[in-house]
Design a protein around this motif. Structure first.
Motif, mmCIF file in Angstrom:
data_model
loop_
_atom_site.group_PDB
_atom_site.id
_atom_site.type_symbol
_atom_site.label_atom_id
_atom_site.label_comp_id
_atom_site.label_asym_id
_atom_site.label_seq_id
_atom_site.Cartn_x
_atom_site.Cartn_y
_atom_site.Cartn_z
ATOM 1 N N THR A 95 0.828 -1.208 0.000
ATOM 2 C CA THR A 95 0.000 0.000 0.000
ATOM 3 C C THR A 95 0.861 1.257 0.000
ATOM 4 O O THR A 95 0.639 2.172 -0.799
ATOM 5 C CB THR A 95 -0.935 0.007 1.224
ATOM 6 N N THR A 96 1.858 1.312 0.886
ATOM 7 C CA THR A 96 2.703 2.503 0.943
ATOM 8 C C THR A 96 3.567 2.629 -0.304
ATOM 9 O O THR A 96 3.862 3.735 -0.754
ATOM 10 C CB THR A 96 3.588 2.502 2.201
ATOM 11 N N CYS A 97 3.933 1.507 -0.876
ATOM 12 C CA CYS A 97 4.704 1.511 -2.118
ATOM 13 C C CYS A 97 3.859 2.071 -3.264
ATOM 14 O O CYS A 97 4.338 2.863 -4.083
ATOM 15 C CB CYS A 97 5.173 0.100 -2.421
ATOM 16 N N LEU A 98 2.606 1.671 -3.314
ATOM 17 C CA LEU A 98 1.688 2.177 -4.334
ATOM 18 C C LEU A 98 1.483 3.684 -4.176
ATOM 19 O O LEU A 98 1.512 4.430 -5.163
ATOM 20 C CB LEU A 98 0.348 1.441 -4.240
ATOM 21 N N LEU A 99 1.292 4.141 -2.950
ATOM 22 C CA LEU A 99 1.137 5.578 -2.700
ATOM 23 C C LEU A 99 2.366 6.354 -3.148
ATOM 24 O O LEU A 99 2.274 7.383 -3.823
ATOM 25 C CB LEU A 99 0.888 5.833 -1.209
ATOM 26 N N TYR A 100 3.537 5.857 -2.763
ATOM 27 C CA TYR A 100 4.786 6.533 -3.127
ATOM 28 C C TYR A 100 4.961 6.561 -4.636
ATOM 29 O O TYR A 100 5.287 7.595 -5.218
ATOM 30 C CB TYR A 100 5.979 5.831 -2.468
ATOM 31 N N GLY A 101 4.754 5.418 -5.273
ATOM 32 C CA GLY A 101 4.956 5.324 -6.712
ATOM 33 C C GLY A 101 4.022 6.228 -7.496
ATOM 34 O O GLY A 101 4.445 6.920 -8.427
ATOM 35 N N ALA A 102 2.740 6.246 -7.123
ATOM 36 C CA ALA A 102 1.776 7.096 -7.828
ATOM 37 C C ALA A 102 2.129 8.568 -7.658
ATOM 38 O O ALA A 102 2.048 9.355 -8.612
ATOM 39 C CB ALA A 102 0.364 6.822 -7.319
ATOM 40 N N GLY A 143 3.285 -2.262 -5.791
ATOM 41 C CA GLY A 143 2.118 -2.072 -4.939
ATOM 42 C C GLY A 143 0.881 -2.772 -5.474
ATOM 43 O O GLY A 143 0.111 -3.365 -4.720
ATOM 44 N N LEU A 144 0.702 -2.728 -6.766
ATOM 45 C CA LEU A 144 -0.471 -3.376 -7.367
ATOM 46 C C LEU A 144 -0.384 -4.889 -7.305
ATOM 47 O O LEU A 144 -1.364 -5.558 -6.978
ATOM 48 C CB LEU A 144 -0.627 -2.929 -8.828
ATOM 49 N N PHE A 145 0.768 -5.437 -7.631
ATOM 50 C CA PHE A 145 0.883 -6.887 -7.677
ATOM 51 C C PHE A 145 0.984 -7.515 -6.298
ATOM 52 O O PHE A 145 0.611 -8.666 -6.123
ATOM 53 C CB PHE A 145 2.052 -7.322 -8.558
ATOM 54 N N SER A 146 1.466 -6.781 -5.317
ATOM 55 C CA SER A 146 1.545 -7.374 -3.983
ATOM 56 C C SER A 146 0.166 -7.538 -3.382
ATOM 57 O O SER A 146 -0.098 -8.500 -2.693
ATOM 58 C CB SER A 146 2.421 -6.525 -3.061
#
Length: 168
Positions: A95-102, A143-146
């Motif tokens: 989740t935090t990875c997805l937020l950071y990446g976006a 983030g999406l695949f995890s």
């Protein structure tokens, strides 16, 4: 996630660890008063600007200062949280990875759009900034695949409330 997942996590770990240090010490010089930083850090940034011809850091346009504040307030704490999440194996890393990446992809779209659109950026300067877009895309995909490989949790499940026993 296998070997590829571990490789992606290792790449992201190095990036997040570097950003946990670079964001406040180097990028912070764009938005914060110059006097609060040691001379060797300001000299490092000045030499980078001269060597790469980074006109954005030299001119400090308002949109860039806003993006740096966004980095300091939102992305820097996420970098620290992501380093911890990777080391501790936390389930919320996706989740935090997805937020950071976006957020990183959005910021880099504005920066690269200005660089390419204005025609002021050299090839060397673009090669300095483009990898950040790649890391952002990698973080979004991580983030999406995890989250898609895990069970759906309580969505679609019904829980039965068991009646309480009467005490005698």
């Amino acid at each position: 996630m296998g070997a590829i997942g571990k490789l992606i996590d290792a790449i992201l770990f190095v990036f997040f660890a570097l950003m946990a240090v670079i964001a406040p010490l180097i990028d912070g010089q764009t938005a914060l008063p110059k006097g609060i930083f040691p001379a060797f850090l300001t000299d490092l940034k000045t030499s980078y600007i001269a060597e790469f011809g980074d006109y954005l850091l030299m001119e400090k346009p308002h949109f860039l200062v806003g993006l740096v504040w966004h980095e300091l307030v939102f992305l820097w704490p996420l970098s620290i949280a992501n380093v911890y999440a990777i080391l501790a194996g936390k389930s919320w890393f996706g989740t935090t990875c997805l937020l950071y990446g976006a957020s990183l992809v959005t910021s880099m779209a504005a920066i690269l759009g200005d660089m390419i659109g204005s025609g002021k950026a050299s090839e060397r300067l673009l090669m300095m900034y483009v990898p950040f877009m790649g890391i952002g895309i990698l973080a979004v995909l991580r983030g999406l695949f995890s989250s898609s490989t895990k069970s759906s949790g309580s969505v679609g499940k019904r829980y039965t409330i068991m009646p309480r026993r009467k005490l005698a």
